[in-house]
Structure formats: C-alpha cells, structure tokens
Design an enzyme around this catalytic site. Structure first.
Site, PDB file in Angstrom:
ATOM      1  CE  LYS A 137      42.878  34.027  54.660  1.00 30.11           C
ATOM      2  NZ  LYS A 137      42.202  32.822  54.470  1.00 30.11           N
ATOM      3  NE  ARG A 154      49.578  32.063  54.246  1.00 24.56           N
ATOM      4  CZ  ARG A 154      48.025  32.750  52.982  1.00 24.56           C
ATOM      5  NH1 ARG A 154      47.701  34.506  53.257  1.00 24.56           N
ATOM      6  NH2 ARG A 154      47.709  32.462  52.397  1.00 24.56           N
ATOM      7  NE  ARG A 190      39.910  30.170  46.071  1.00 24.20           N
ATOM      8  CZ  ARG A 190      40.548  30.745  46.439  1.00 24.20           C
ATOM      9  NH1 ARG A 190      40.527  31.234  48.365  1.00 24.20           N
ATOM     10  NH2 ARG A 190      42.001  29.800  47.468  1.00 24.20           N
ATOM     11  NE  ARG A 192      37.225  26.523  37.484  1.00 26.56           N
ATOM     12  CZ  ARG A 192      36.459  25.943  38.527  1.00 26.56           C
ATOM     13  NH1 ARG A 192      36.632  26.170  39.924  1.00 26.56           N
ATOM     14  NH2 ARG A 192      35.262  26.184  37.562  1.00 26.56           N
ATOM     15  NE  ARG A 230      46.950  27.477  49.395  1.00 25.99           N
ATOM     16  CZ  ARG A 230      45.682  27.240  48.203  1.00 25.99           C
ATOM     17  NH1 ARG A 230      45.539  26.785  47.200  1.00 25.99           N
ATOM     18  NH2 ARG A 230      44.822  27.797  48.280  1.00 25.99           N
TER      19      ARG A 230
END
Ligand code: ADP
Ligand code: ADP
Ligand code: ZN
Length: 228
Positions: free
Chosen positions: A22, A97, A136, A169, A181
């Site tokens: 996203k 969400r 990531r 990070r 999550r």
C-alpha cells in the site's frame, strides 16, 4: 495534471494486509496523479515520536500488532484531512481498518460533499506478507521504502530518491508481531472488502506480482477514474 478533469477530489482507498504494498504504491500514485498519500500508520508513528497523548496511548498497541482505537485514529485523520493540500484528492493507505472507521469516513467526507471514489483491494497471500514486512526498511531522510530481497537501492546503502545513507526499520516489523497484525487484518479489516463491494466501488488487484506490474494495474485504474 490528470486530476483536473475530476469533478470532485478523488478519495481512493488502498485496502490490504500489512506488506501488501500500500505505502509503496501510494507514493507512486502520489507522484503520478498529484494526489496526497495519507497513511494513518505514518501519522500514528509521528504522534508516538512526538510524544503526544494520542501517541502515548497508541504506542503499546502498535508494538503488539493490535489496532489503535477508532477514536484516536479518527481524531488524527480528521486533523490531517483539514489541511488544505488534501483538497487535491487523497489516497488513503491503511485507513479505514474497521467497520466503525469506514462509517466515520463516510460521515466526514459527506460534510464536504465528497464520497469514496474507489477502493482497491490489494490481494496477497499470508506467507508473502510475512516475508514482505520482515525485509522492509525505509530511508530515514525521505521515507522511500526498500526491501532486503525485493527492492534494493541501485547503489548499496544510498537512497535512490534523496542520496541519504541512513535507513530505519519499524519496531513492529518482526515475525511475532506480523502474526498479530495479520490476525487483526482478517478479523477487522477484510470484512470491508464486502462492505465496499456492495457499494459498487471495489476493484481487486493481484498484489503478488512485482512492484512495477502492480503499479501499472493501479495506474490504469486511477487513470480511468481521472478520465471520467
Ligand atoms: P504496506 O504499506 O502495505 O504495509 P509496503 O508498501 O511498505 O506495504 O511494502 C512492504 C514491503 O514489501 C516493502 O519492503 C516493499 O519494498 C516491499 N514490496 C512492496 N510491494 C512489493 C511487491 N509487489 N513485490 C515485492 N515486494 C514488495
Ligand atoms: P502496515 O503498513 O504494515 O499495514 P501501518 O503502518 O498501516 O502498517 O500501521 C502500523 C500500525 O499502526 C498498525 O499495526 C496499527 O497498530 C496502527 N494503525 C495504523 N492505521 C490504523 C488504523 N486505521 N486503525 C487502527 N490502527 C491503525
Ligand atoms: Zn531517501
């Protein structure tokens, strides 16, 4: 700019689990279409860093991989939506969400005669999501996103966008928190796919493809909206 022809500012929603891409895609759409990326995750991390009351309440929940309360998220979103740059149209990344957030968004947009233009569900499988978040990292200077395996800077250790050499990070990008999550996504966020499908604004894209392929799919969708 392509959004000149839009009768109303576009409100696009990128819906998808953590690691779906996203943020990566929202930044690209921002550049291409002049829309403003609005990430509640980024806004919450900024509140945590600034030590605001909302940030203090959100911190532990975020570290555990749960969802921050609708009240806190909505207050932060309302403030950001009041900034004049959002009148160009927004790409919501990581919001709504929950069903409560989706309903509150409708109410907030209605106050300015707006509504959700398009919701794009970015579909990835659960295993890919874990690998995406585990690798990531982002540039500390400009926020450009990278990945240990899937998107490295052209010159190792140097940001392609700004030349910066410091990277960071996220504290919540670890395998344990990623599971929580993902569970929160399936329980509370995935039902929004049906909610928006019933309103006829939902499109699905295969977010398992490479970054550039996903970008082309999204660009085609947003381009069509702009031409309407
Ligand atoms: P989200 O905002 O949905 O959590 P990100 O855009 O931050 O996801 O992407 C998660 C990680 O996966 C980042 O490291 C990013 O570079 C990488 N990534 C994003 N899209 C893809 C893709 N299509 N294929 C492989 N890696 C991707
Ligand atoms: P990702 O890119 O992995 O999808 P985000 O950066 O969007 O993650 O969000 C990080 C964390 O911030 C979430 O795990 C959650 O705790 C909190 N958060 C972000 N957006 C929301 C939201 N709309 N509602 C509730 N919590 C949120
Ligand atoms: Zn940078």
């Amino acid at each position: 700019m392509k959004d000149d022809t839009m009768t109303r500012p576009a409100v696009l929603i990128l819906l998808g689990p953590p690691g779906a891409g996203k943020g990566t895609q929202a930044r690209m759409l921002e550049e291409e279409f002049g829309l403003v990326q609005l990430s509640t995750g980024d806004l919450l991390r900024a509140a945590v860093a600034a030590g605001t009351d909302a940030g203090k309440q959100a911190k532990a929940v975020m570290e555990a991989g749960g969802l921050v309360s609708d009240d806190i998220v909505l207050a932060i979103l309302r403030d950001r939506m009041a900034d004049p740059d959002t009148a160009k149209g927004v790409i919501l990344d990581g919001f709504p969400r929950t069903a409560g957030q989706a309903e509150a968004l409708d109410g907030l947009l209605a106050q300015s005669g707006m509504k959700v233009t398009s919701v794009i569900s970015m579909e990835v499988d659960d295993q890919a999501m874990i690998a995406r978040v585990a690798g990531r990292y982002t540039c500390a200077g400009c926020g450009e996103g990278y990945h240990d395996d899937f998107k490295q800077p052209a010159t190792a250790g140097v940001c392609d966008k700004c030349g910066g050499t410091a990277f960071k990070r996220r504290a919540d990008d670890n395998a344990e928190t990623a599971g929580a999550r993902l569970a929160a996504y399936h329980a509370q966020t995935a039902p929004l796919i049906a909610y928006y499908e019933a309103r006829g604004v939902l499109q699905r894209i295969d977010a398992m493809a490479g970054i550039d392929t996903v970008a082309s799919s999204l660009s085609a969708i947003v381009g069509r909206l702009s031409a309407q």
